[in-house]
Design a protein around this motif. Structure first.
Motif, PDB file in Angstrom:
ATOM      1  N   ALA A 283       0.822  -1.204   0.000  1.00 38.87           N
ATOM      2  CA  ALA A 283       0.000   0.000   0.000  1.00 38.87           C
ATOM      3  C   ALA A 283       0.858   1.258   0.000  1.00 38.87           C
ATOM      4  O   ALA A 283       0.598   2.211  -0.750  1.00 38.87           O
ATOM      5  CB  ALA A 283      -0.929  -0.020   1.206  1.00 38.87           C
ATOM      6  N   ILE A 284       1.887   1.278   0.825  1.00 45.52           N
ATOM      7  CA  ILE A 284       2.761   2.454   0.890  1.00 45.52           C
ATOM      8  C   ILE A 284       3.569   2.598  -0.393  1.00 45.52           C
ATOM      9  O   ILE A 284       3.796   3.716  -0.884  1.00 45.52           O
ATOM     10  CB  ILE A 284       3.665   2.358   2.127  1.00 45.52           C
ATOM     11  N   LEU A 285       3.995   1.487  -0.972  1.00 50.00           N
ATOM     12  CA  LEU A 285       4.734   1.536  -2.242  1.00 50.00           C
ATOM     13  C   LEU A 285       3.870   2.125  -3.346  1.00 50.00           C
ATOM     14  O   LEU A 285       4.313   2.998  -4.103  1.00 50.00           O
ATOM     15  CB  LEU A 285       5.208   0.128  -2.609  1.00 50.00           C
ATOM     16  N   LEU A 286       2.629   1.677  -3.460  1.00 46.78           N
ATOM     17  CA  LEU A 286       1.741   2.189  -4.505  1.00 46.78           C
ATOM     18  C   LEU A 286       1.391   3.652  -4.274  1.00 46.78           C
ATOM     19  O   LEU A 286       1.235   4.418  -5.228  1.00 46.78           O
ATOM     20  CB  LEU A 286       0.469   1.348  -4.564  1.00 46.78           C
ATOM     21  N   ALA A 287       1.273   4.047  -3.014  1.00 46.17           N
ATOM     22  CA  ALA A 287       0.987   5.451  -2.716  1.00 46.17           C
ATOM     23  C   ALA A 287       2.128   6.355  -3.178  1.00 46.17           C
ATOM     24  O   ALA A 287       1.895   7.426  -3.752  1.00 46.17           O
ATOM     25  CB  ALA A 287       0.745   5.624  -1.222  1.00 46.17           C
ATOM     26  N   GLY A 288       3.360   5.929  -2.941  1.00 39.29           N
ATOM     27  CA  GLY A 288       4.491   6.717  -3.419  1.00 39.29           C
ATOM     28  C   GLY A 288       4.605   6.718  -4.924  1.00 39.29           C
ATOM     29  O   GLY A 288       4.974   7.730  -5.542  1.00 39.29           O
ATOM     30  N   LEU A 289       4.259   5.602  -5.555  1.00 34.49           N
ATOM     31  CA  LEU A 289       4.326   5.513  -7.013  1.00 34.49           C
ATOM     32  C   LEU A 289       3.290   6.413  -7.671  1.00 34.49           C
ATOM     33  O   LEU A 289       3.523   6.946  -8.755  1.00 34.49           O
ATOM     34  CB  LEU A 289       4.128   4.055  -7.445  1.00 34.49           C
ATOM     35  N   LEU A 290       2.141   6.591  -7.025  1.00 33.29           N
ATOM     36  CA  LEU A 290       1.079   7.420  -7.589  1.00 33.29           C
ATOM     37  C   LEU A 290       1.525   8.868  -7.755  1.00 33.29           C
ATOM     38  O   LEU A 290       1.183   9.516  -8.761  1.00 33.29           O
ATOM     39  CB  LEU A 290      -0.161   7.344  -6.689  1.00 33.29           C
TER      40      LEU A 290
END
Length: 239
Positions: A76-83
């Motif tokens: 979840a945190i990885l995808l949030a940063g990628l967004l």
């Protein structure tokens, strides 16, 4: 010869130092963030959505959720940063700020490092602070929480530094969102593996220090090399 009453020694205090440049850039980013606070909340909402969907998909079963809680939080945190990665330098490239960065009396890599810190502080840090609450929602065992927090504290800055290099490589391209994700994900996967793997090792009664040390070593190397690499990529893109 200097004019009477003046000193021939240049006044270095008139030149903006590293701290002054960092402060000015941080204040500017905070003002822009406040104006676009709706967009700034999207990474956190995405992370919350990922956690909620995993909880619903597993039917709320405590044992099933506890086994995957660490991996879900990391993802979840990885995808949030990628967004939010595509906006790291693109706005500055469109309004001409990156050209001013290159002309500034401070190293371009320093400004890149400050902007990367701002990206981490506005995307990963709020989620890092909310991790204990999200971990309870996923029934993460309490003894695994310190390892998870340590892995996130080491891994999330590393993700931002790696993402800054990729964002700098694609700053001159239009609509590079898909390409950005394709370039960043292979770099993110090892961080995800060691981050979630440290928690998994702790759950199995093994020593998680090895995986945490690898994350710490990667972070130390990235702190030295990533701003330089990103600054070089920006110079190439703008010339």
């Amino acid at each position: 010869m200097s004019a009477p009453g003046t000193s021939a020694i240049p006044d270095h205090r008139a030149l903006p130092g590293l701290a002054a440049a960092a402060r000015a850039l941080l204040l500017r980013d905070l003002r822009l963030l406040w104006r676009r606070r709706g967009d700034a909340a999207q990474p956190a909402l995405l992370a919350l959505l990922v956690v909620t969907l995993f909880a619903l998909a597993l039917g709320g079963e405590k044992q099933a959720l506890s086994r995957v809680a660490a991996a879900v939080l990391w993802l979840a945190i990885l995808l949030a940063g990628l967004l939010s990665l595509d906006t790291l330098f693109r706005g500055d490239a469109e309004d001409g700020s990156l050209e001013q960065w290159m002309l500034a009396p401070v190293p371009l890599s320093w400004l890149v490092a400050v902007r990367t810190f701002m990206h981490w502080a506005t995307t990963a840090l709020p989620l890092l602070l909310a991790t204990p609450l999200l971990a309870q929602l996923l029934y993460l065992p309490a003894q695994q929480l310190p390892v998870l927090m340590a892995s996130l504290a080491l891994g999330t800055p590393l993700l931002s530094l790696l993402g800054a290099v990729v964002a700098a490589l694609t700053v001159g391209m239009r609509r590079s969102g898909i390409l950005l994700a394709l370039l960043a994900l292979p770099l993110y996967v090892p961080v995800l593996v060691f981050g979630a793997g440290s928690v998994a090792a702790s759950a199995q009664g093994l020593d998680p220090v090895g995986a945490l040390l690898i994350l710490a070593a990667g972070l130390a190397i990235a702190l030295l090399l990533a701003p330089l690499a990103a600054a070089t990529a920006i110079r190439i893109a703008l010339t």
